[in-house]
Design a protein around this motif. Structure first.
Motif, mmCIF file in Angstrom:
data_model
loop_
_atom_site.group_PDB
_atom_site.id
_atom_site.type_symbol
_atom_site.label_atom_id
_atom_site.label_comp_id
_atom_site.label_asym_id
_atom_site.label_seq_id
_atom_site.Cartn_x
_atom_site.Cartn_y
_atom_site.Cartn_z
ATOM 1 N N VAL A 77 -6.251 1.156 -0.858
ATOM 2 C CA VAL A 77 -5.218 0.144 -1.083
ATOM 3 C C VAL A 77 -5.739 -0.897 -2.063
ATOM 4 O O VAL A 77 -6.820 -1.454 -1.886
ATOM 5 C CB VAL A 77 -4.812 -0.545 0.234
ATOM 6 C CG1 VAL A 77 -3.846 -1.695 -0.035
ATOM 7 C CG2 VAL A 77 -4.188 0.452 1.193
ATOM 8 N N TRP A 83 -1.935 2.095 -4.325
ATOM 9 C CA TRP A 83 -3.186 2.776 -4.017
ATOM 10 C C TRP A 83 -3.788 3.349 -5.297
ATOM 11 O O TRP A 83 -3.068 3.827 -6.163
ATOM 12 C CB TRP A 83 -2.932 3.960 -3.085
ATOM 13 C CG TRP A 83 -2.405 3.603 -1.735
ATOM 14 C CD1 TRP A 83 -1.170 3.073 -1.453
ATOM 15 C CD2 TRP A 83 -3.057 3.746 -0.496
ATOM 16 N NE1 TRP A 83 -1.028 2.895 -0.102
ATOM 17 C CE2 TRP A 83 -2.179 3.311 0.511
ATOM 18 C CE3 TRP A 83 -4.302 4.223 -0.126
ATOM 19 C CZ2 TRP A 83 -2.513 3.319 1.858
ATOM 20 C CZ3 TRP A 83 -4.621 4.232 1.223
ATOM 21 C CH2 TRP A 83 -3.746 3.784 2.192
ATOM 22 N N SER A 85 -0.991 -5.111 -1.287
ATOM 23 C CA SER A 85 0.076 -4.815 -0.336
ATOM 24 C C SER A 85 0.883 -6.080 -0.102
ATOM 25 O O SER A 85 0.358 -7.185 -0.159
ATOM 26 C CB SER A 85 -0.529 -4.322 0.984
ATOM 27 O OG SER A 85 0.489 -3.978 1.884
ATOM 28 N N GLN A 138 3.167 3.247 -1.745
ATOM 29 C CA GLN A 138 3.584 3.569 -0.387
ATOM 30 C C GLN A 138 4.629 2.571 0.083
ATOM 31 O O GLN A 138 4.422 1.367 -0.006
ATOM 32 C CB GLN A 138 2.386 3.531 0.560
ATOM 33 C CG GLN A 138 2.758 3.763 2.004
ATOM 34 C CD GLN A 138 1.565 3.608 2.933
ATOM 35 O OE1 GLN A 138 0.499 3.160 2.539
ATOM 36 N NE2 GLN A 138 1.757 3.979 4.174
ATOM 37 N N SER A 177 2.743 -0.916 -0.815
ATOM 38 C CA SER A 177 1.325 -0.939 -1.182
ATOM 39 C C SER A 177 1.082 -0.088 -2.410
ATOM 40 O O SER A 177 1.713 0.950 -2.587
ATOM 41 C CB SER A 177 0.458 -0.387 -0.040
ATOM 42 O OG SER A 177 0.640 -1.099 1.138
#
Length: 86
Positions: free
Chosen positions: A24, A19, A27, A8, A17
């Protein structure tokens, strides 16, 4: 999501981030870079060896020499499964 890995790019706080299955894993805020929502095209390269992920991104189409973001990303829980990467 189930059986998925994602990356992300958040324009709201200029962070990246990783995932796994919707959770998560790591990050990091990006300092000293253009904002991701600057209206320009970003190029992204992801190198993963099953344990670590190296993320490179740039406003140009040449792959940067060094990762912009490097993190442990253990995908062992996804072995022998059909996985969506996106």
């Amino acid at each position: 999501c189930t059986n998925c890995v994602g990356i992300q790019f958040s324009a709201s706080n200029n962070s990246v981030s990783y995932w796994i299955n919707g959770v998560v894993q790591s990050s990091s805020s990006v300092q000293g870079q253009d904002r991701f929502d600057n209206g320009k095209i970003w190029y992204v390269w992801i190198d993963h060896n099953g344990v670590n992920a190296a993320l490179r991104y740039s406003l140009g189409d040449s792959k940067p020499t060094y990762p912009t973001y490097y993190s442990r990303l253990n995908t062992a829980s996804l072995n022998n499964l059909n996985v969506y990467f996106g």
